[in-house]
Design an enzyme around this catalytic site. Sequence first.
Site, short mmCIF file in Angstrom:
data_model
loop_
_atom_site.label_atom_id
_atom_site.label_comp_id
_atom_site.label_asym_id
_atom_site.label_seq_id
_atom_site.Cartn_x
_atom_site.Cartn_y
_atom_site.Cartn_z
N GLU A 154 0.84 -1.16 0.22
CA GLU A 154 -0.04 -0.17 -0.05
C GLU A 154 0.77 1.25 -0.18
OE1 GLU A 154 -1.95 0.67 3.64
OE2 GLU A 154 -3.43 2.06 2.79
N HIS A 208 -28.56 -8.77 -35.95
CA HIS A 208 -27.62 -7.95 -35.73
C HIS A 208 -26.86 -7.63 -37.31
CE1 HIS A 208 -27.08 -9.07 -31.60
NE2 HIS A 208 -26.20 -8.06 -31.36
#
Lengths: 437, 437
Positions: free
Chosen positions: B333, B426
């Site tokens: 961190e 489509h």
Amino acid sequence: MTAGTITRRLNAQATDFNTQLDQLLSWESVSDATINQRVLDIIDNVRSRGDAALIDYTRQFDGLNVAQMSDLILPRERLELALTRITAEQRTALETAAQRVRQYHEKQVQDSWRYTEANGTVLGQQVTPLDRAGLYVPGGKASYPSSVLMNAIPAKVAGVPEVVMVVPTPRGEINELVLAAAAIAGVDRVFTIGGAQAVAALAYGTESVPPVDKIVGPGNIYVATAKRHVFGKVGIDMIAGPSEILVICDGKTDPDWIAMDLFSQAEHDEDAQSILLSPDADFLDQVEASMQRLLPTLEREEIARISLRERGALIHVADMAQAVAVANRIAPEHLELSVENPEELLPQIRHAGAIFMGRYTAEALGDYCAGPNHVLPTSGTARFSSPLGVYDFQKRSSIIYCSPEGASELGKVASVLARGESLTAHARSAEYRIKAD
Amino acid sequence: MTAGTITRRLNAQATDFNTQLDQLLSWESVSDATINQRVLDIIDNVRSRGDAALIDYTRQFDGLNVAQMSDLILPRERLELALTRITAEQRTALETAAQRVRQYHEKQVQDSWRYTEANGTVLGQQVTPLDRAGLYVPGGKASYPSSVLMNAIPAKVAGVPEVVMVVPTPRGEINELVLAAAAIAGVDRVFTIGGAQAVAALAYGTESVPPVDKIVGPGNIYVATAKRHVFGKVGIDMIAGPSEILVICDGKTDPDWIAMDLFSQAEHDEDAQSILLSPDADFLDQVEASMQRLLPTLEREEIARISLRERGALIHVADMAQAVAVANRIAPEHLELSVENPEELLPQIRHAGAIFMGRYTAEALGDYCAGPNHVLPTSGTARFSSPLGVYDFQKRSSIIYCSPEGASELGKVASVLARGESLTAHARSAEYRIKAD
């Protein structure tokens, strides 16, 4: 709905419209306790037994007679081979699509930056790619080569050195277009595994499958549940709901075009959602007539019929302002602005995954080859999330480099705030760097 | 560990070092079935009973004698009042910190972009802020004004019109510094509720609490569990593990400074992790001596002692290259590069939440006022995630606006690919837009 109609008709000016709309949109993925436990067991098993568990599950779930893990690995040469097994037309189409997707996504690359303050303190952000990304590709009917391009290319554009793909091959069924797309997109390794076991393998690694940092790509409920469980150990993309389209039309587009645009969503699956908004009630009638005429001509007629009946709607709005308000309320995955001047509406659109502007921009163009990603936030999540992009495969590290002067000045501020929070070791660590005046 | 030592000593060249490191880092948040069910019940109750449920839970869990919902709302004026109740020094420190955090985060703002292709087709990305963000602030001892700044300012810089904060006030305890920070950060509304019930209220809304699009901010296990459950309905930030620091030192920084930097993490809580890497074994001895001498002088000695004993380590590395390799493996961190020339190491650092460069840059400066965010990826998640930032409060919509020519060209490609996927609606939707040659 009256018998014989294809989908419901709503009026946005009705007093109970908001309730009707809420009902129409309501969708919560079922979290089934049995599936959940089954997935947890699979993950545990893959974590403890590795490749052996993958072999067992692949035999069991995919009906494959696998002797060893090497049977589940496709080398890069096998992907290249697929390129020779598809038609020249297909190969050109895949390459064109890939090139356009790459070009668009290159605009999303984020660069590192830094700036220096007067006292010499440097602040910035270092942007780096993930080390390794995992791409889940469903097997069987939902195995889409376009999804391989859309998931792998942003990772490669981000600079991810290794993209690992998993795709189940139930009963040995291999989709050559999917492998060809993987070859074109630059996928580095392919394992023919699927389901929760593939997700577990990507998250934790096995003897053969390398652990990845992020898993992307669509999958069934087992895959989605497994992704939820490994979230935190690895990154995941959004868990997708059913696909949806919202079309806003001024009534001047060919109703057949609009009907087919709605069908192109509805044919995905029975839960897909197609909604049309128009201020022109006659136009809604025309679109419905087109749908009546065209629906029986669809290959996937039955799926589209159920989707439209259960989740579709043609909605009459008072005007374009109301259409925009409803669109923002829905925060659709796909939004078609099939109107004369879509630029006029665009600044008012607050939430949508992708916006298809003008009468010519069929959503299907975006699904395959326009350039932007087709992995988009569904079920209203466009309120807070974005299309899959290069940014999903990059991460940032903050950079702080204090000069002695900067540390001294900042140390005084930090000391006051740290003491206000009763974190005195924080305060003293900062105070060590304060210069004596 | 030998009796009397403060923390363990490891050698990165030992054959079993990787195993030792894995053990040291191992951390999985406990998912307790009882807590899980309790949280699900609370969420259901808030969804069905709204304000009434919030009032009940606040009476029950926070020991507050609440008669109605208005007792749980702090108007903006109450926040302004807090500014007069803290010391002038504290107010200045908060304002300085806020101004620096704002300035840094303004660099993170992403702008919309678009480009036009030769045939007139326009592609782009529209960037917009969330409509409403929710900020969870813990009550009691873990109620940090700095966290209010770090969570609220990026949202405001992103342009979020409404930032709603929730903070429990157990037994009526109000932290004036927290309210003052909220006033300075521009928080719009505050509700004095907490726990899973506050998360549920922010996610689903009640009669009084408006539903938000994203919930950020730290909390206990109930809050974290609730965030996990509402993820999907709203966005959430990362679920944080215990805080950690990794210091790489060449052995030339004052050992007292390094000891205090390690303490500043260790004092957070018993699960926090402080690790030092150095190629200089004598320096590790010196730091240990400093720790022995300084630990008894800490206000939070007991917490730091447990944290260092259970999760801390001083690790001897062969050289800086090995230090960097270990750092990348940990993906810390917070990473302090307490060395002569940190710029030399920086390009090799692949994963870290924030990088503190040089001997003067104490991590505590970044916690409060350097500018970058202090909400950072923990437990190795820096491999795939980033500090909290403006980008967490913006989302993107893809823009596609095809010219008739563009639609015709793209339609041909889409048609081939859609037919390859057996999605013929489509294909036909795209084909309608192909011009007759």
